[in-house]
Design a protein around this motif. Structure first.
Motif, short mmCIF file in Angstrom:
data_model
loop_
_atom_site.label_atom_id
_atom_site.label_comp_id
_atom_site.label_asym_id
_atom_site.label_seq_id
_atom_site.Cartn_x
_atom_site.Cartn_y
_atom_site.Cartn_z
N ARG A 1 39.80 -3.40 -26.79
CA ARG A 1 38.57 -2.67 -27.11
C ARG A 1 37.39 -3.30 -26.36
NH1 ARG A 1 38.13 -3.69 -33.50
NH2 ARG A 1 36.12 -2.65 -33.24
N SER A 2 36.31 -2.57 -26.25
CA SER A 2 35.16 -3.06 -25.46
C SER A 2 33.85 -2.87 -26.22
CB SER A 2 35.09 -2.30 -24.12
OG SER A 2 34.97 -0.90 -24.34
N ASP A 3 33.93 -2.85 -27.55
CA ASP A 3 32.73 -2.54 -28.34
C ASP A 3 32.15 -3.74 -29.07
OD1 ASP A 3 35.01 -2.68 -29.93
OD2 ASP A 3 34.27 -1.23 -31.39
N PHE B 1 37.83 7.00 -18.41
CA PHE B 1 38.12 5.79 -19.17
C PHE B 1 36.95 5.43 -20.09
CE2 PHE B 1 37.90 1.14 -19.59
CZ PHE B 1 39.13 0.89 -20.20
N VAL B 2 35.76 5.40 -19.54
CA VAL B 2 34.59 5.02 -20.33
C VAL B 2 34.37 6.02 -21.47
CG1 VAL B 2 32.08 4.72 -20.28
CG2 VAL B 2 33.50 3.75 -18.46
N GLY B 3 34.55 7.30 -21.19
CA GLY B 3 34.41 8.30 -22.25
C GLY B 3 35.39 8.08 -23.38
N TYR B 4 36.61 7.75 -23.02
CA TYR B 4 37.64 7.46 -24.01
C TYR B 4 37.22 6.26 -24.86
CZ TYR B 4 42.42 6.65 -25.81
OH TYR B 4 43.52 6.49 -26.61
N MET B 5 36.84 5.18 -24.20
CA MET B 5 36.52 3.94 -24.91
C MET B 5 35.30 4.09 -25.81
SD MET B 5 38.99 1.99 -24.01
CE MET B 5 38.46 0.36 -24.57
#
Length: 347
Positions: A141-143, A202-206
């Motif tokens: 995850r990247s949040d 990818f960014v939209g998914y994440m």
């Protein structure tokens, strides 16, 4: 090379053991604090000497065993320089090569899950240990914890997908029982970054993901910035009633010499069959207090005294190991098997 993939079910963490068959030197990647006995037992049984412990990043879901293993073995600790963790002996930078005698790895910076994430590539590029940057059909995850989806996309596509298709992928976690993949598979089938996905995809998914806050993050991250060292700097408590050796199978054992010198302070329980004992024989040096054949132990467990620790024995140490398990199930805490059984005692 000796290679083992180990698993911690609580955090779904993989720990990797790499050992050289000739030098007998070994390293561990992403060890878990609660699994130190297991890891040390495996090293001992394989005849390996731990020289290096390496973390892929400052984990949020478990505490690393790096510091504890250093106290136990004298090994060095390595992690990304950008993390700036305490007690680190080798602060790794992108492109740096490191390892133990006979095993070389290349450190590749793969931030995005955290800013200190690194992946470790075996020198011949046959294996890569990706931490949480690239998982099997997923990614970290990247949040939180300096995460950034744009950065993670570039890390995966530029640093990991540039490896050969045949390169085996070994992640830090898997929550579905999957153990290994390849770069080629992930480039084609990864659910977040594979196929024809571009950075926007990818960014939209994440950014659309809604994940719960990691339960242990508030305790794990500060501890991991100390390389797993407890706040008080003290080693965890261990059983003191005996000089115990825990096997990779999880069986506590004592050496025959220890038992001979300490038998007045323990109950010695012989679990051999009746026909194995001739004329009430007693092994040299031992005054046996109790004889209950293993196949009767469940029914006769009330006969085993609870006022002293119990050491079980049999011919080879195999049946006495099961006796330890039976006694533990019945609430005995101070219990161990005689290592190697009577064969080792006579030898």
């Amino acid at each position: 090379m000796i290679f083992r993939q180990l698993y911690d079910s609580t955090s779904s963490t993989y720990t990797y053991l790499l050992g050289d068959e000739h030098s007998r030197e070994a390293l561990l990647i992403d060890p878990v604090f609660e699994q130190v006995q297991r890891d040390l037992a495996l090293l001992d049984e394989l005849g390996l000497h731990l020289k290096l412990v390496v973390d892929t990043h400052a984990h949020a879901d478990h505490i690393t065993a790096a510091w504890l293993l250093k106290q136990k073995t004298g090994c060095a600790i390595a992690s990304a320089k950008v993390i700036n963790a305490a007690h680190v002996d080798l602060a790794l930078e992108h492109g740096q090569r490191f390892g133990v005698a006979g095993i070389e790895l290349e450190a590749r910076a793969t931030p995005g899950h955290t800013d200190g994430c690194m992946s470790y590539v075996l020198a011949d590029q046959s294996m890569v240990f990706t931490g949480d940057a690239l998982l099997i059909r997923g990614c970290g995850r990247s949040d939180f914890q300096q995460g950034n989806a744009h950065t993670l996309y570039r890390s995966i596509t530029e640093q990991l997908f540039s490896l050969p298709d045949s390169c085996s992928v070994y992640p830090a976690h898997d929550y579905h029982g999957r153990t290994q993949s390849t770069i080629g598979e992930e480039r084609q089938f990864n659910a977040r970054v594979g196929g024809d996905a571009n950075e926007t995809d990818f960014v939209g998914y994440m950014q659309a993901m809604r994940l719960p806050h990691p339960k242990l993050i508030d305790a794990a991250v500060p501890a991991n910035l100390r390389s797993g060292c407890p706040e008080d700097g003290r080693l965890p408590d261990e059983p003191r009633w005996a000089d115990l050796r825990i096997t990779y199978a999880g069986v506590p054992e004592v050496e025959p010499e220890w038992l001979i010198h300490n038998q007045p302070s323990v109950t010695v329980l012989d679990v051999r069959h009746d026909d194995e004992i001739v004329d009430g024989e007693r092994p040299a040096g031992l005054d046996l207090a109790l004889h209950i054949p293993l196949d009767q132990l469940h029914q006769r467990v009330a006969e085993v005294p609870r006022d002293k620790p119990v050491v079980t024995l049999c011919r080879s140490g195999r049946r006495s190991a099961l006796a330890v398990s039976i006694l533990k199930e019945q609430g005995f805490e101070r219990v161990a098997s005689l290592r190697g059984g009577l064969l080792r005692l006579k030898g």
